[in-house]
Motif scaffolding. Structure first.
Motif, PDB file in Angstrom:
ATOM      1  N   THR A  90       0.860  -1.187   0.000  1.00 35.26           N
ATOM      2  CA  THR A  90       0.000   0.000   0.000  1.00 35.26           C
ATOM      3  C   THR A  90       0.896   1.236   0.000  1.00 35.26           C
ATOM      4  O   THR A  90       1.824   1.337   0.794  1.00 35.26           O
ATOM      5  N   VAL A  91       0.613   2.151  -0.926  1.00 34.32           N
ATOM      6  CA  VAL A  91       1.413   3.373  -0.991  1.00 34.32           C
ATOM      7  C   VAL A  91       0.658   4.495  -0.284  1.00 34.32           C
ATOM      8  O   VAL A  91      -0.529   4.697  -0.537  1.00 34.32           O
ATOM      9  N   VAL A  92       1.311   5.203   0.627  1.00 30.61           N
ATOM     10  CA  VAL A  92       0.672   6.264   1.408  1.00 30.61           C
ATOM     11  C   VAL A  92       1.425   7.573   1.185  1.00 30.61           C
ATOM     12  O   VAL A  92       2.633   7.649   1.413  1.00 30.61           O
ATOM     13  N   LEU A  93       0.680   8.591   0.740  1.00 30.95           N
ATOM     14  CA  LEU A  93       1.335   9.836   0.351  1.00 30.95           C
ATOM     15  C   LEU A  93       1.514  10.842   1.486  1.00 30.95           C
ATOM     16  O   LEU A  93       1.410  12.038   1.255  1.00 30.95           O
ATOM     17  N   ASP A  94       1.692  10.375   2.689  1.00 31.12           N
ATOM     18  CA  ASP A  94       2.218  11.266   3.719  1.00 31.12           C
ATOM     19  C   ASP A  94       2.953  10.355   4.684  1.00 31.12           C
ATOM     20  O   ASP A  94       2.966   9.134   4.508  1.00 31.12           O
ATOM     21  N   VAL A  95       3.593  10.915   5.650  1.00 35.84           N
ATOM     22  CA  VAL A  95       4.387  10.071   6.541  1.00 35.84           C
ATOM     23  C   VAL A  95       3.794  10.196   7.926  1.00 35.84           C
ATOM     24  O   VAL A  95       3.953  11.204   8.596  1.00 35.84           O
ATOM     25  N   ASP A  96       3.014   9.168   8.285  1.00 37.32           N
ATOM     26  CA  ASP A  96       2.256   9.257   9.525  1.00 37.32           C
ATOM     27  C   ASP A  96       2.212   7.869  10.157  1.00 37.32           C
ATOM     28  O   ASP A  96       1.731   6.930   9.540  1.00 37.32           O
ATOM     29  N   SER A 122      13.863   9.959 -12.605  1.00 37.72           N
ATOM     30  CA  SER A 122      14.568   8.798 -13.163  1.00 37.72           C
ATOM     31  C   SER A 122      14.675   7.669 -12.139  1.00 37.72           C
ATOM     32  O   SER A 122      14.857   6.520 -12.499  1.00 37.72           O
ATOM     33  N   ASN A 123      14.579   7.982 -10.854  1.00 35.28           N
ATOM     34  CA  ASN A 123      14.695   6.950  -9.813  1.00 35.28           C
ATOM     35  C   ASN A 123      13.352   6.403  -9.332  1.00 35.28           C
ATOM     36  O   ASN A 123      13.319   5.405  -8.604  1.00 35.28           O
ATOM     37  N   LEU A 124      12.250   7.071  -9.691  1.00 34.01           N
ATOM     38  CA  LEU A 124      10.956   6.767  -9.064  1.00 34.01           C
ATOM     39  C   LEU A 124      10.573   5.287  -9.118  1.00 34.01           C
ATOM     40  O   LEU A 124      10.364   4.646  -8.090  1.00 34.01           O
ATOM     41  N   TYR A 125      10.480   4.720 -10.332  1.00 35.66           N
ATOM     42  CA  TYR A 125       9.999   3.342 -10.446  1.00 35.66           C
ATOM     43  C   TYR A 125      11.016   2.343  -9.897  1.00 35.66           C
ATOM     44  O   TYR A 125      10.646   1.325  -9.311  1.00 35.66           O
ATOM     45  N   THR A 126      12.292   2.633 -10.120  1.00 35.43           N
ATOM     46  CA  THR A 126      13.339   1.732  -9.612  1.00 35.43           C
ATOM     47  C   THR A 126      13.252   1.654  -8.092  1.00 35.43           C
ATOM     48  O   THR A 126      13.321   0.579  -7.503  1.00 35.43           O
ATOM     49  N   CYS A 127      13.077   2.805  -7.448  1.00 36.22           N
ATOM     50  CA  CYS A 127      12.987   2.843  -5.981  1.00 36.22           C
ATOM     51  C   CYS A 127      11.716   2.146  -5.494  1.00 36.22           C
ATOM     52  O   CYS A 127      11.749   1.362  -4.541  1.00 36.22           O
ATOM     53  N   LEU A 128      10.578   2.434  -6.152  1.00 33.36           N
ATOM     54  CA  LEU A 128       9.317   1.794  -5.741  1.00 33.36           C
ATOM     55  C   LEU A 128       9.439   0.274  -5.815  1.00 33.36           C
ATOM     56  O   LEU A 128       9.027  -0.443  -4.907  1.00 33.36           O
ATOM     57  N   LYS A 129      10.036  -0.217  -6.919  1.00 27.43           N
ATOM     58  CA  LYS A 129      10.188  -1.670  -7.106  1.00 27.43           C
ATOM     59  C   LYS A 129      11.102  -2.239  -6.034  1.00 27.43           C
ATOM     60  O   LYS A 129      10.839  -3.324  -5.501  1.00 27.43           O
ATOM     61  N   GLU A 130      12.198  -1.528  -5.755  1.00 25.05           N
ATOM     62  CA  GLU A 130      13.156  -2.060  -4.785  1.00 25.05           C
ATOM     63  C   GLU A 130      12.528  -2.108  -3.387  1.00 25.05           C
ATOM     64  O   GLU A 130      12.644  -3.112  -2.682  1.00 25.05           O
ATOM     65  N   LEU A 131      11.839  -1.045  -3.006  1.00 25.74           N
ATOM     66  CA  LEU A 131      11.191  -1.047  -1.687  1.00 25.74           C
ATOM     67  C   LEU A 131      10.129  -2.143  -1.628  1.00 25.74           C
ATOM     68  O   LEU A 131      10.030  -2.885  -0.650  1.00 25.74           O
ATOM     69  N   ASP A 132       9.360  -2.270  -2.691  1.00 21.40           N
ATOM     70  CA  ASP A 132       8.302  -3.284  -2.754  1.00 21.40           C
ATOM     71  C   ASP A 132       8.884  -4.686  -2.595  1.00 21.40           C
ATOM     72  O   ASP A 132       8.249  -5.575  -2.022  1.00 21.40           O
ATOM     73  N   GLY A 133      10.109  -4.873  -3.097  1.00 20.33           N
ATOM     74  CA  GLY A 133      10.786  -6.169  -3.029  1.00 20.33           C
ATOM     75  C   GLY A 133      11.025  -6.639  -1.597  1.00 20.33           C
ATOM     76  O   GLY A 133      11.203  -7.833  -1.348  1.00 20.33           O
ATOM     77  N   HIS A 134      11.045  -5.710  -0.647  1.00 17.74           N
ATOM     78  CA  HIS A 134      11.219  -6.076   0.767  1.00 17.74           C
ATOM     79  C   HIS A 134       9.878  -6.441   1.414  1.00 17.74           C
ATOM     80  O   HIS A 134       9.844  -6.707   2.624  1.00 17.74           O
ATOM     81  N   SER A 135       8.792  -6.437   0.628  1.00 15.08           N
ATOM     82  CA  SER A 135       7.443  -6.746   1.126  1.00 15.08           C
ATOM     83  C   SER A 135       7.058  -5.964   2.386  1.00 15.08           C
ATOM     84  O   SER A 135       6.641  -6.559   3.391  1.00 15.08           O
ATOM     85  N   PRO A 136       7.181  -4.642   2.347  1.00 17.64           N
ATOM     86  CA  PRO A 136       6.763  -3.859   3.518  1.00 17.64           C
ATOM     87  C   PRO A 136       5.244  -3.833   3.608  1.00 17.64           C
ATOM     88  O   PRO A 136       4.560  -4.158   2.645  1.00 17.64           O
ATOM     89  N   LYS A 137       4.728  -3.433   4.786  1.00 16.41           N
ATOM     90  CA  LYS A 137       3.287  -3.306   4.939  1.00 16.41           C
ATOM     91  C   LYS A 137       2.808  -2.119   4.105  1.00 16.41           C
ATOM     92  O   LYS A 137       1.862  -2.209   3.350  1.00 16.41           O
ATOM     93  N   ARG A 138       3.502  -0.996   4.295  1.00 17.66           N
ATOM     94  CA  ARG A 138       3.156   0.214   3.544  1.00 17.66           C
ATOM     95  C   ARG A 138       4.438   0.857   3.024  1.00 17.66           C
ATOM     96  O   ARG A 138       5.507   0.667   3.591  1.00 17.66           O
ATOM     97  N   ILE A 139       4.304   1.606   1.929  1.00  8.96           N
ATOM     98  CA  ILE A 139       5.406   2.457   1.484  1.00  8.96           C
ATOM     99  C   ILE A 139       4.958   3.902   1.695  1.00  8.96           C
ATOM    100  O   ILE A 139       4.040   4.386   1.016  1.00  8.96           O
ATOM    101  N   PHE A 140       5.553   4.575   2.666  1.00  9.04           N
ATOM    102  CA  PHE A 140       5.263   5.994   2.873  1.00  9.04           C
ATOM    103  C   PHE A 140       6.106   6.829   1.921  1.00  9.04           C
ATOM    104  O   PHE A 140       7.249   6.471   1.616  1.00  9.04           O
ATOM    105  N   VAL A 141       5.538   7.923   1.444  1.00  3.85           N
ATOM    106  CA  VAL A 141       6.265   8.765   0.495  1.00  3.85           C
ATOM    107  C   VAL A 141       6.348  10.194   1.022  1.00  3.85           C
ATOM    108  O   VAL A 141       5.318  10.788   1.370  1.00  3.85           O
ATOM    109  N   GLU A 142       7.549  10.726   1.095  1.00  3.18           N
ATOM    110  CA  GLU A 142       7.713  12.128   1.501  1.00  3.18           C
ATOM    111  C   GLU A 142       7.244  13.054   0.376  1.00  3.18           C
ATOM    112  O   GLU A 142       7.275  12.672  -0.796  1.00  3.18           O
ATOM    113  N   PRO A 143       6.809  14.278   0.730  1.00  3.88           N
ATOM    114  CA  PRO A 143       6.287  15.177  -0.302  1.00  3.88           C
ATOM    115  C   PRO A 143       7.338  15.579  -1.337  1.00  3.88           C
ATOM    116  O   PRO A 143       8.497  15.810  -0.994  1.00  3.88           O
TER     117      PRO A 143
END
Ligand code: TXA
Ligand code: MG
Length: 325
Positions: free
Chosen positions: A238-244, A283-304
């Motif tokens: 789950t991607v969450v667009l704030d850090v809470d 240029s890093n967006l999708y690569t980073c999302l994929k790499e973080l997703d690879g760790h199977s986190p519960k959520r991916i928080f995204v800084e503004p």
């Protein structure tokens, strides 16, 4: 099983690709934006196979990738504004949606019968293939429908692990984000999908005002930008667009240089650009999302990410990644 071959040396790679394209077999090719799943745009069987491989709804049209301006003009009708944009940004990460050239042989599956056609002259390998084939390549991003676009050959091979597919590897996609899509209609420009070529850049090159199609209008506008579904570009987490309420089981996609508690707490942290450079972040967006997703986190928080320039394109993709599925 997907099979990866190197783009260099270029001659044998192109020969292998052309052999498959001529047999109506789709091939995954590198472009400067993201990897594409390519077929001869005139070949209805090949194009149908692209839709089937991706599980893509057929009302969602594909972009035609050309190898030169003459091929572009055989495909779409260029007015003065379209010509200026082509001169300023091609080859490059810009797709122009134009009236289809009446004599063009692009299959109607490619255009979803809209009467318009999306055309892009990409940089590098894909353009060379189109040029030698002598026909445009219909190519969506080389991911399963609704998934994150691939910036590495390995991403393509992962998504298509269960399919037979040749993937040409030319290293990481330099831009890392899909092309800007601009519709040119009676001399005016509407952005259907933001990208690294911004509204300001288009307005300056064409000398006319540029409007943006708001994604909130998708339902009302129906087919105007059919591929811009609310939920798209989605990782498993789950991607969450704030850090809470960040915890150890969460991942954090950071932006810029700052020290925050969440950066200490999150199980995995990647930074889109620690210097706050938006082009680098794109240029890093999708690569980073994929790499973080690879760790199977519960959520991916995204800084503004600042809502300016290329930041608009980054926030557009992030919003879709975070949309309810
Ligand atoms: O950078 C890119 O554009 C990559 C690389 C491979 O070139 N391609 C890409 O394709 O992102 P795809 O299929 O994932 O996205 C193409 C978008 C879709 O949203 C589709 O609806 C839109 O382009 N599109 C294509 N033809 C169109 C048309 N005639 N009118 C309106 N939208 C169109
Ligand atoms: Mg796509």
């Amino acid at each position: 099983m997907a099979k990866i071959i190197p783009a260099n040396p270029v001659k044998p790679a192109i020969e292998r690709v052309l052999e498959l394209l001529r047999q109506s077999v789709p091939v995954a090719l590198p472009t400067e934006t993201v990897y594409g799943l390519a077929a001869n745009a005139h070949d209805g069987i090949a194009v149908a196979r692209v839709f089937a491989l991706k599980n893509r709804p057929q009302f969602n049209p594909l972009i035609c990738h050309v190898g030169d301006m003459a091929m572009a003009e055989r495909t779409g009708v260029f007015d003065a504004v379209a010509r200026k944009l082509a001169e300023a940004f091609w080859p490059g990460p810009l797709t122009l949606v134009l009236p289809q050239q009446p004599s063009s042989e692009v299959h109607e599956l490619v255009t979803a019968g809209l009467g318009t056609v999306g055309i892009r002259w990409p940089q590098g390998f894909a353009a060379e293939v189109a040029s030698i084939l002598g026909k445009p390549l219909a190519a969506p991003s080389a991911n399963k429908s609704g998934r994150v676009s691939p910036t590495l050959a390995a991403h393509v091979a992962e998504d298509f692990a269960a399919d037979e597919l040749l993937v040409v590897d030319d290293g990481p996609a330099v831009r890392g984000l899909e092309s800007t899509i601009a519709k040119v209609h009676e001399g005016s420009i509407t952005i259907l999908r933001p990208g690294v070529i911004t509204a300001e850049m288009l307005a300056k090159a064409a000398g006319v005002a540029v409007t943006s199609h708001s994604s909130h209008d998708d339902q009302a506008q129906g087919i105007e930008a059919p591929g811009m579904m609310a939920s798209h570009y989605a990782p498993d987490a789950t991607v969450v667009l704030d850090v809470d309420g960040c915890s150890q089981t969460d991942a954090l996609l950071a932006f810029g240089a700052r020290a925050t508690p969440a950066r200490e707490i999150a199980g995995h942290v990647l930074n889109l650009s620690s210097s706050g450079n938006l082009e680098e972040a794109a240029s890093n967006l999708y690569t980073c999302l994929k790499e973080l997703d690879g760790h199977s986190p519960k959520r991916i928080f995204v800084e503004p990410v600042p809502q300016e320039g290329i930041g608009l394109a980054i926030n557009d993709r992030l919003k879709r990644a975070a949309a309810p599925r």
